[in-house]
Every structure is written in structure tokens, then in C-alpha cells.
Enzyme design. Sequence first.
Site, short mmCIF file in Angstrom:
data_model
loop_
_atom_site.label_atom_id
_atom_site.label_comp_id
_atom_site.label_asym_id
_atom_site.label_seq_id
_atom_site.Cartn_x
_atom_site.Cartn_y
_atom_site.Cartn_z
N ALA A 11 -24.82 -56.81 -65.76
CA ALA A 11 -25.04 -56.75 -67.22
C ALA A 11 -26.25 -55.94 -67.65
O ALA A 11 -26.53 -55.83 -68.84
CB ALA A 11 -25.12 -58.15 -67.84
N ALA A 12 -26.96 -55.33 -66.69
CA ALA A 12 -28.10 -54.49 -67.08
C ALA A 12 -27.62 -53.36 -67.99
O ALA A 12 -28.24 -53.04 -69.01
CB ALA A 12 -28.78 -53.91 -65.85
N GLY A 13 -26.47 -52.79 -67.62
CA GLY A 13 -25.93 -51.68 -68.42
C GLY A 13 -25.50 -52.14 -69.80
O GLY A 13 -25.72 -51.45 -70.81
N ASP A 14 -24.88 -53.32 -69.88
CA ASP A 14 -24.40 -53.84 -71.17
C ASP A 14 -25.59 -54.15 -72.08
O ASP A 14 -25.58 -53.84 -73.28
CB ASP A 14 -23.58 -55.13 -70.97
CG ASP A 14 -22.52 -54.96 -69.90
OD1 ASP A 14 -22.01 -53.83 -69.74
OD2 ASP A 14 -22.21 -55.95 -69.21
P1 ATP Z 1 -24.35 -52.96 -64.51
O1 ATP Z 1 -24.94 -53.51 -63.25
O2 ATP Z 1 -24.39 -53.89 -65.66
O3 ATP Z 1 -23.01 -52.30 -64.33
P2 ATP Z 1 -25.15 -50.27 -65.04
O4 ATP Z 1 -24.88 -49.73 -63.67
O5 ATP Z 1 -24.20 -49.93 -66.12
O6 ATP Z 1 -25.39 -51.84 -64.96
P3 ATP Z 1 -27.88 -49.55 -64.70
O7 ATP Z 1 -28.15 -48.10 -64.67
O8 ATP Z 1 -27.86 -50.29 -63.40
O9 ATP Z 1 -26.56 -49.77 -65.54
O10 ATP Z 1 -28.95 -50.30 -65.61
C1 ATP Z 1 -29.15 -50.00 -66.98
C2 ATP Z 1 -30.61 -49.75 -67.23
O11 ATP Z 1 -31.36 -50.92 -66.85
C3 ATP Z 1 -31.18 -48.60 -66.43
O12 ATP Z 1 -30.99 -47.37 -67.11
C4 ATP Z 1 -32.65 -49.01 -66.31
O13 ATP Z 1 -33.36 -48.62 -67.47
C5 ATP Z 1 -32.58 -50.53 -66.23
N1 ATP Z 1 -32.56 -50.96 -64.82
C6 ATP Z 1 -31.48 -51.20 -64.05
N2 ATP Z 1 -31.83 -51.54 -62.79
C7 ATP Z 1 -33.18 -51.54 -62.77
C8 ATP Z 1 -34.17 -51.81 -61.77
N3 ATP Z 1 -33.83 -52.15 -60.51
N4 ATP Z 1 -35.47 -51.70 -62.12
C9 ATP Z 1 -35.84 -51.36 -63.37
N5 ATP Z 1 -34.95 -51.08 -64.36
C10 ATP Z 1 -33.65 -51.16 -64.08
O1 RIB Z 2 -21.11 -55.32 -66.81
C1 RIB Z 2 -21.06 -56.60 -66.23
C2 RIB Z 2 -19.75 -57.26 -66.54
O2 RIB Z 2 -18.70 -56.53 -65.95
C3 RIB Z 2 -19.61 -58.65 -66.00
O3 RIB Z 2 -20.12 -59.65 -66.87
C4 RIB Z 2 -18.13 -58.79 -65.70
O4 RIB Z 2 -17.46 -59.69 -66.52
C5 RIB Z 2 -17.57 -57.37 -65.85
O5 RIB Z 2 -16.91 -57.23 -67.02
#
Ligand code: ATP
Ligand code: RIB
Length: 316
Positions: A257-260
Site C-alpha cells: 500500500a505504499a504506492g496507494d
Molecule cells: P506497493 O508496495 O503498494 O505496490 P508501489 O510499488 O506502487 O507500492 P513504491 O515505489 O514501493 O510503490 O512506494 C511508493 C513511494 O513510497 C515511493 O515512491 C517512496 O517515496 C516511498 N517508499 C517506498 N518504499 C520505501 C522505502 N523502503 N523507504 C522509503 N520510502 C519508501
Molecule cells: O497495493 C496494495 C494492494 O494491492 C493490497 O491491499 C491488495 O489488496 C492489492 O490490491
Amino acid sequence: MAEEKRPVRILTIGSANMDMVLRMKRIPTAGETFVDRDGGLSYIPGGKGANCAVAAAKMGAVSQLCARLGADANGKCLYDTYVEAGVDISHIKVDKTTNTGMAAIFVEANGNNRIVVYPGANQTLIPADAQEAIAAKPDAVCLQFETPFEVTLECAKMAAVRGIPVILDAAPASRAIPLSEFPEVEIFSPNELETEIYTGIAPTGIESCMRACIALSRQIKAKYYVLKLGSRGAFYFDGRLCNMIPAYRVAAVDTTAAGDAFTAALAVRYCETGNLDTAIRFACAVGALTVTKCGASRSIPTREETEEFIASSPVL
Ligand code: ATP
Ligand code: RIB
């Protein structure tokens, strides 16, 4: 753009899942049974759309979620979660023919995750579900690709004709998605892997990020391209200028959920300020805080926590 004082209105149209999160030392190889006695199991509200809506509410926005749930216990639990988080649930429908969407999430000790989604009720979402909410002219519409592509596309078109900025989080990615059919969006934002899937270019440094954004711009028109780069931060390109924003230094526990959360924070702060650079720096703080806790929507910080974190961290 909305004024700084009035809470911005963000409409998220997308998926809602119950996440079954399995924490483990390592992912087993094909054919292997691995009993991880130190592992963990939890059920946590998730889904890319719902996570975004919960994050927007936590950031202080008036946050609406347009989604479909199944008529089951998971659906009820998710619904209650949104109410508790302050998300406007008036555009959520219950579909009696299917189960609530579910994600099986495998989190390794280093925080990396692998996710398989059973879409369930998310597949029954239709553009008409979002019509009224879009017609009410929110400050921005957040979309992703975890609901049927045609719905995402139609909603982007409905928003475009009303001049509403669309923030398109390009997840999950597939080469089969015809990005060129989209009207111009405000922000198009894939993560590292999604960038590579769409362009064939791994965004490893400034030069490759730039090439990837140019390749993306040939597929979908956007005012801004924002690449989420995990622990390396984020990169943006406005068709002329680009910048790399470094990540905050944190100890990652679970990146789910970091991306969301990043996308929601980006949408909120962009609508508040009209300044993309400012909005990305804020979103990087939200993304960083999100990875420090386990679980999708539960790990998303509040606005106050984010502002305290920014104030106590070295300037990016
Ligand atoms: P998800 O795991 O939800 O699919 P994502 O791959 O779409 O995430 P990420 O690039 O992993 O997105 O994370 C989104 C933002 O969160 C990054 O651009 C960064 O700013 C921050 N972030 C993610 N991981 C880290 C980390 N390990 N340390 C610091 N900041 C982070
Ligand atoms: O981005 C993270 C999400 O991806 C999770 O909460 C999971 O439900 C999937 O949709």
C-alpha cells in the site's frame, strides 16, 4: 485548483479487497511445503482503490470511494472500516452475485511482498456506478487498473469532459492495457516494475527514468509522469523538466500500500497547492511512513503524523 483552506474532494474509483497477509521468512519454491513456525497471518482491509480512498481521508480530504463489495462478512468488515476511516461510502454498492475481492499477500522478512488478487465483486463495477460522483465535480479523480479496464477508461473520459484532473495509478500493469485509448490525464504514475512492463525500460537512474517517461508519453498523454521508485524515492517529468526526489530513510517492514498511499497523498497535496514538486515530497513522506508498519490500509499514517515526520526529518 482548490484553495488551501477548504478540504479538497477526492473521488477514488477502484477496488476493495480483504487482504490475507502471510508473513514468512521466505517464499517457498515451486513444489515445496514450508512450515514457517515464526510466520504470521492477518486479515487486513486492502485493495488499491480502497487504500487510496482511506489514505485520502487520513490526509484530511473529503474522500469518496466508488467500489463494489460482495454480500459477505468481508464486505461488511470493509464497509465498517471505511465508515470508521471517514470515507464517504455513498457510492459503494453491494453485489449479491459474487464475493468481496480478496488478495493473498506474501510478505518476506525484508518487507518485500508478492500479491495475488481474486477480483470478485470488483469485476462487477460499471461506469454508471461512478456517474453521479463524477458529475458532482470532485477536485480530482483517482483511478487504477484493479477493476475492469473499460470502467477505468470510461471514468477517465467522464472526468475529462468535465475538466476534472485524473490521477492514474498505473497498477497493476499489463502490456495488454491499451493506454493510448485514454484521454489526457493530469498525472500518470507507475512504480518501477510497472514502468518496465509498459516501456521495457528499467528506471534505475535519472537517464533511464527520463527515457522511460518519454516512452510512456508516446503511449498515454499526461501533464506529469511520476515514477514511484520505492526506497529510491520518486522521479517526475512534465514534458520539459524532470527531477528526482529522494526517499526518506526508514526501516521498511512491509511495502504493501505504499504506492496507494503515495498516490492519495500526491492527489491531495497537488489539489491543495497546484505544485507537483511540493506534492511529491509530501507523498514520499506518506509512502515512507506506510512501509514502516504492517498491512495495507492500517499502515497509512494520518496527516498529523506525516507533518510531524516531515518536520523532524532532514529536508529532501
Ligand atoms: P506497493 O508496495 O503498494 O505496490 P508501489 O510499488 O506502487 O507500492 P513504491 O515505489 O514501493 O510503490 O512506494 C511508493 C513511494 O513510497 C515511493 O515512491 C517512496 O517515496 C516511498 N517508499 C517506498 N518504499 C520505501 C522505502 N523502503 N523507504 C522509503 N520510502 C519508501
Ligand atoms: O497495493 C496494495 C494492494 O494491492 C493490497 O491491499 C491488495 O489488496 C492489492 O490490491
